[in-house]
Design a protein around this motif. Sequence first.
Motif, PDB file in Angstrom:
ATOM      1  N   LEU A 144      10.820  -6.986   0.452  1.00 25.71           N
ATOM      2  CA  LEU A 144      10.273  -5.643  -0.316  1.00 25.71           C
ATOM      3  C   LEU A 144      11.642  -5.038  -0.892  1.00 25.71           C
ATOM      4  O   LEU A 144      11.772  -4.511  -1.741  1.00 25.71           O
ATOM      5  CB  LEU A 144       9.468  -4.718   0.148  1.00 25.71           C
ATOM      6  CG  LEU A 144       7.691  -5.119   0.263  1.00 25.71           C
ATOM      7  CD1 LEU A 144       6.966  -4.292   0.923  1.00 25.71           C
ATOM      8  CD2 LEU A 144       7.423  -4.886  -1.382  1.00 25.71           C
TER       9      LEU A 144
ATOM     10  N   VAL B 234       8.310 -10.992  -4.223  1.00 23.26           N
ATOM     11  CA  VAL B 234       8.765 -10.540  -2.734  1.00 23.26           C
ATOM     12  C   VAL B 234       8.444 -12.210  -2.221  1.00 23.26           C
ATOM     13  O   VAL B 234       7.389 -12.310  -2.007  1.00 23.26           O
ATOM     14  CB  VAL B 234       8.188  -9.638  -2.303  1.00 23.26           C
ATOM     15  CG1 VAL B 234       8.451  -9.356  -0.749  1.00 23.26           C
ATOM     16  CG2 VAL B 234       8.075  -8.151  -2.784  1.00 23.26           C
TER      17      VAL B 234
ATOM     18  N   PHE C 135       3.065  -1.206  -7.285  1.00 21.50           N
ATOM     19  CA  PHE C 135       2.923  -2.060  -5.962  1.00 21.50           C
ATOM     20  C   PHE C 135       1.660  -2.802  -5.728  1.00 21.50           C
ATOM     21  O   PHE C 135       0.520  -1.999  -5.668  1.00 21.50           O
ATOM     22  CB  PHE C 135       3.518  -1.442  -4.495  1.00 21.50           C
ATOM     23  CG  PHE C 135       5.022  -1.242  -4.615  1.00 21.50           C
ATOM     24  CD1 PHE C 135       5.735  -2.238  -4.006  1.00 21.50           C
ATOM     25  CD2 PHE C 135       5.476   0.099  -4.791  1.00 21.50           C
ATOM     26  CE1 PHE C 135       7.020  -1.939  -3.664  1.00 21.50           C
ATOM     27  CE2 PHE C 135       6.807   0.103  -4.692  1.00 21.50           C
ATOM     28  CZ  PHE C 135       7.694  -0.785  -4.232  1.00 21.50           C
TER      29      PHE C 135
ATOM     30  N   THR D 291       1.144  -7.540   0.154  1.00 24.56           N
ATOM     31  CA  THR D 291       2.777  -7.352  -0.317  1.00 24.56           C
ATOM     32  C   THR D 291       3.147  -5.979   0.534  1.00 24.56           C
ATOM     33  O   THR D 291       4.508  -6.246   1.078  1.00 24.56           O
ATOM     34  CB  THR D 291       2.632  -6.842  -1.682  1.00 24.56           C
ATOM     35  OG1 THR D 291       2.177  -7.855  -2.397  1.00 24.56           O
ATOM     36  CG2 THR D 291       3.949  -6.605  -2.364  1.00 24.56           C
TER      37      THR D 291
ATOM     38  N   ALA E  51       8.787  -1.535   4.255  1.00 24.23           N
ATOM     39  CA  ALA E  51       8.119  -0.894   3.171  1.00 24.23           C
ATOM     40  C   ALA E  51       8.354   0.431   2.835  1.00 24.23           C
ATOM     41  O   ALA E  51       8.557   0.675   1.361  1.00 24.23           O
ATOM     42  CB  ALA E  51       6.325  -1.106   3.466  1.00 24.23           C
TER      43      ALA E  51
END
Length: 223
Positions: free
Chosen positions: A213, A193, A10, A15, A99
């Motif tokens: 995500l 994403v 990741f 993000t 997340a």
Amino acid sequence: MLKRPKVVAFDIIGTVFSMEPMRPALVALGLPPLALDFLYTAGLRDTFALAATNTFAPFQSVLSGCLDEALAMHGLDVSPERKRAVLEMMKTLPPHADAKAAFQVLADAGIRIFALSNGAASTTRGLLAAAGMDGLVEQVLSVEDVKLSKPRAEVYLYAVQAARVAPGEMALIATHPWDLHGAKAAGLMAGYVARGLPYARALRAPDLTGKTLLDVASEVVRI
């Protein structure tokens, strides 16, 4: 046909963790709301220039120079302490709401999770720990280990080597098309994403796209 990756790396800043809390802090310095967008894109501009010329500087120091640039553009004189306080917010960014769920979906499917950031490893570890997500991450990797920044291929291949897999067995999930372009060029799978934004047509296309995500993580598991 896509094959499910063994490892998902990741991207972190933007993000997994949101920079939005920095926006009102920058406004409090006298800057316009779009100063956050300028700060980040100017930081990338200078980071890319360094990477393109085989040189390196920590992202925090690059952002410091870009903040000085933004303040000068608006004729603002701000104390070093106030500037430092804003930049220190990078160490306390909140995770996006989905997340942890995205990480958990992958972990439950037996997919290994890495963090791969242009920021410092210590900062990433602190962010993950504060969000209660550190136990889901096998390794935290930083461009500071390579002394080159993304999207240089060396960074993605460093992650591949650390995971002991082939490039095609690792996927990068990110909200930045430039990052995914770099990952694809290095042979990795890429998951975008989107969060309502189109993917840049000039760049190498991602393998997977989702609004959030969790959407992208779920798509990875469904492969």
